[in-house]
Design an enzyme around this catalytic site. Structure first.
Site, mmCIF file in Angstrom:
data_model
loop_
_atom_site.group_PDB
_atom_site.id
_atom_site.type_symbol
_atom_site.label_atom_id
_atom_site.label_comp_id
_atom_site.label_asym_id
_atom_site.label_seq_id
_atom_site.Cartn_x
_atom_site.Cartn_y
_atom_site.Cartn_z
ATOM 1 N N ARG A 1 -0.071 3.599 -2.970
ATOM 2 C CA ARG A 1 -0.741 4.875 -2.733
ATOM 3 C C ARG A 1 0.031 6.023 -3.367
ATOM 4 N NH1 ARG A 1 -3.113 3.617 3.397
ATOM 5 N NH2 ARG A 1 -5.033 2.637 2.623
ATOM 6 N N MET B 1 0.806 -1.214 0.000
ATOM 7 C CA MET B 1 0.000 0.000 0.000
ATOM 8 C C MET B 1 0.842 1.269 0.000
ATOM 9 S SD MET B 1 -3.217 -0.532 -0.268
ATOM 10 C CE MET B 1 -4.783 -0.677 0.547
ATOM 11 N N TYR C 1 -10.157 4.834 -5.029
ATOM 12 C CA TYR C 1 -9.584 3.523 -4.693
ATOM 13 C C TYR C 1 -8.271 3.653 -3.942
ATOM 14 C CZ TYR C 1 -7.226 3.640 -9.419
ATOM 15 O OH TYR C 1 -6.509 3.941 -10.540
ATOM 16 N N GLU C 2 -7.775 2.519 -3.437
ATOM 17 C CA GLU C 2 -6.613 2.458 -2.533
ATOM 18 C C GLU C 2 -6.850 3.289 -1.270
ATOM 19 O OE1 GLU C 2 -4.073 0.557 -2.662
ATOM 20 O OE2 GLU C 2 -4.188 -0.218 -4.697
ATOM 21 N N GLY C 3 -8.098 3.345 -0.824
ATOM 22 C CA GLY C 3 -8.454 4.151 0.335
ATOM 23 C C GLY C 3 -8.873 5.531 -0.113
#
Length: 592
Positions: A297, A293, A441-443
């Site tokens: 990110r 991540m 996405y990805e948080g």
């Protein structure tokens, strides 16, 4: 719509003149033998050619055609298979990969530039290698030697690709709620059962095999996030000799119909007792996932930057050619019916905003990439620890602020085109649709803001922030007098962020809602201040170049625009954050 051109000149400026990366690489044992300024230039030049000549021409056609699903099989848009083969044959899937397993071993500062070019050419295409690279990172850090030897070489080569299977219909951000199960088998493997949604590249026709990394629970796992394990589950089982065997018990149930990135398959993946192998130890899945991540990110932030860059390239070309009205100061093109719209102040405001945000974002993403390199390769414990702290602090900012600014930039690009920006053939509306997912996405960016404020600021008692602020102040204190027009407003911005940080640390002690209430605005103030630091460093480098060179004079003019017109946004954002949480709870849920 203009063709995409890799911004190689600006990339070289950031790497070589602003950050002087060759000096850094020479001092890092893992990099000194593999990379220097000349090698880096050659890599970026070739990546730029591939992006511009092979990938970029697919962008619009891929968006219009999309992917098709038929009885579990996914077919990508015309031209994607050939482009992916060219990408794989060039070794681009292993740019940052471990050389022990066939990767090139390049620093993140280089792979970040490659990512920008590939995603600027086509975000939908860029997602395929991005997910594979993320899966490889997790395997490299956490998998057994046997798994790494069996899977990484073909993944780096692009023969096999990767996916990350995290989200379930009822469990998005709160991964502790996942229900996918993994049953241990006598031979050391596991049978994985469950359904995952929003799986980028979960099924496609670009590679011979797809290696899924799947979050699941063991039968005796504790509840919540502490009970999650990570499993390697291949689409096609791999024999002991490395050849492909039987199809595994998994399938793509459907494709999502989306706003953008339509040439990238977003899949519902069903695992029906599929054979898999655990990565790392039981109940350590989140740690393995977050290894990926931190890199991913930053990669998503770079996607936002890449869309903004492509939008700017089209917009500035259009603004130079589109004739409408006369300049406020009188006709500039007296032999034509009207002047090009680039003469108008508001068009220049939008173009300069795009340019300032793109170039500031490129410097910032490169700065974060350099911290990742230092954290990975430095042999000095204190230096490595400091870089790790900076990565932890800046990763949520890189993901959220770069993508927020990516959306703003593409919207400006669309507006410069006027009505034509709303029409498909000019390409701007696709960039707006595509970049929107990067904020989600990805948080989501709201989650990134909570991570920054809750974990990194309040969680460290402000220590992580103060180290970064001290670096900025040291830069200003040691800068030459010629840089004062930039360092003075930079210091004032840090003062504003200091004050906001102290306010937040104080208020969070008594009201837990204050973190969530102020987090988005806080991240924005942080982002604008970080970009100001980058612009001051770029101004320093530009002052060291030949001022008669258009590149350097444009860099200084853009820096002045940033400090005059964009950095002041921090004052309204800070005031909004300090308004507190109480006004957010003035309504009952039923009153909304």
């Amino acid at each position: 719509m203009s063709d995409y051109k890799a911004p190689l000149r600006d990339m070289r400026f950031v790497l070589n003149e602003v950050f002087q990366v060759s000096r850094l690489w020479a001092g890092l044992p893992g990099l000194a033998e593999v990379i220097d300024e000349e090698t880096a230039a050659a890599i970026l030049e070739e990546a730029g050619k591939l992006s511009a000549e092979v990938i970029a021409p697919l962008n619009r056609a891929g968006d219009e055609q999309g992917c098709t699903w038929n009885n579990g099989q996914v077919t990508t848009a015309d031209g994607y298979v050939a482009a992916y083969q060219a990408f794989a044959e060039g070794g681009w899937g292993g740019v940052g990969g471990d050389p022990q397993y066939g990767g090139m071993g390049m620093p993140k500062a280089i792979s970040a530039q490659v990512e920008e070019m590939v995603n600027g050419a086509s975000l939908a295409f860029g997602l395929f290698p991005m997910l594979t690279a993320g899966a490889c990172l997790s395997l490299t850090a956490h998998a057994s030697e046997a798994l790494k030897a069996k899977y990484l070489p073909n993944m780096y080569a692009g023969t096999w690709s990767g996916s990350m299977c995290l989200t379930e219909a009822h469990a998005g951000t709160d991964l502790g709620m996942i229900r996918t199960r993994a049953e241990p088998q006598a031979d050391g493997s596991y049978k994985v059962s469950g359904s995952k949604i929003f799986i980028t590249g979960g099924e496609h026709d670009l590679s011979e095999n797809i290696i899924h990394l799947v979050l699941a629970r063991l039968p005796d796992a504790p509840a919540g996030p502490k009970g999650i394990s990570l499993f390697l589950v291949p689409k096609v089982l791999v024999n002991d000799d490395g050849s492909l065997g039987e199809r595994n018990a998994l399938s793509c149930g459907s494709l999502e119909h989306k706003m953008g990135i339509k040439a990238s398959p977003t899949c519902v993946m069903n695992f029906d007792g599929a054979t898999g192998w655990i990565v790392d130890a039981p109940n350590k899945g989140l740690a393995a996932m977050f290894t990926m991540m931190n890199y991913e990110r930053l990669g998503v932030g770079i996607q936002g930057l890449a869309q903004g860059e492509r939008s700017y390239q089209s917009a500035v070309e259009y603004a130079r050619e589109r004739l409408q009205s006369r300049a406020p100061t009188g006709a500039q093109n007296k032999d034509k019916a009207a002047d090009p719209i680039i003469v108008h102040p508001d068009v220049r405001r939008m173009l300069l905003t795009m340019k300032a945000l793109n170039e500031g974002g490129r410097a910032f993403s490169s700065y974060v990439a350099l911290q990742l390199d230092i954290a990975k390769f430095s042999e000095e414990v204190d230096i490595r620890s400091r870089a790790q702290d900076l990565v932890a602090l800046l990763t949520p900012v890189a993901k959220a602020f770069l993508t927020d600014m990516g959306l703003e930039t593409t919207l400006h690009g669309q507006m410069i085109f006027g009505g034509h920006g709303y029409i498909r053939e000019w390409g701007q509306e696709q960039l707006v649709r595509d970049v929107r997912i990067t904020q989600i996405y990805e948080g989501t960016n709201g989650i990134q803001s909570l991570d920054l404020v809750g974990r990194k600021i309040v969680g460290s008692g402000g220590v992580l922030y103060r180290r970064f602020a001290a670096e900025i102040r040291h830069f200003s204190a040691t800068a030459c007098a010629d840089l004062k027009e930039f360092t003075q407003p930079l210091n004032a911005a840090v003062d504003t962020l200091d004050e906001l940080t102290d306010w937040l640390l104080d208020r969070a002690q008594n009201d837990p809602n204050e973190i969530g209430a102020a987090s988005v605005e806080y991240l924005q103030v942080f982002g604008y201040t970080a970009y100001a630091y980058m612009w001051a460093r770029m101004a320093k480098a530009a002052l060291g170049g030949p001022i008669e060179d258009d590149f350097y004079s444009a860099k200084l003019a853009t820096a002045r625009f940033y400090f005059a017109r964009l950095l002041p946004r921090i004052h309204s954002l800070s005031a909004s954050a300090k308004a507190g949480s109480q006004c957010l709870f003035g309504l009952d849920a039923a009153q909304f």
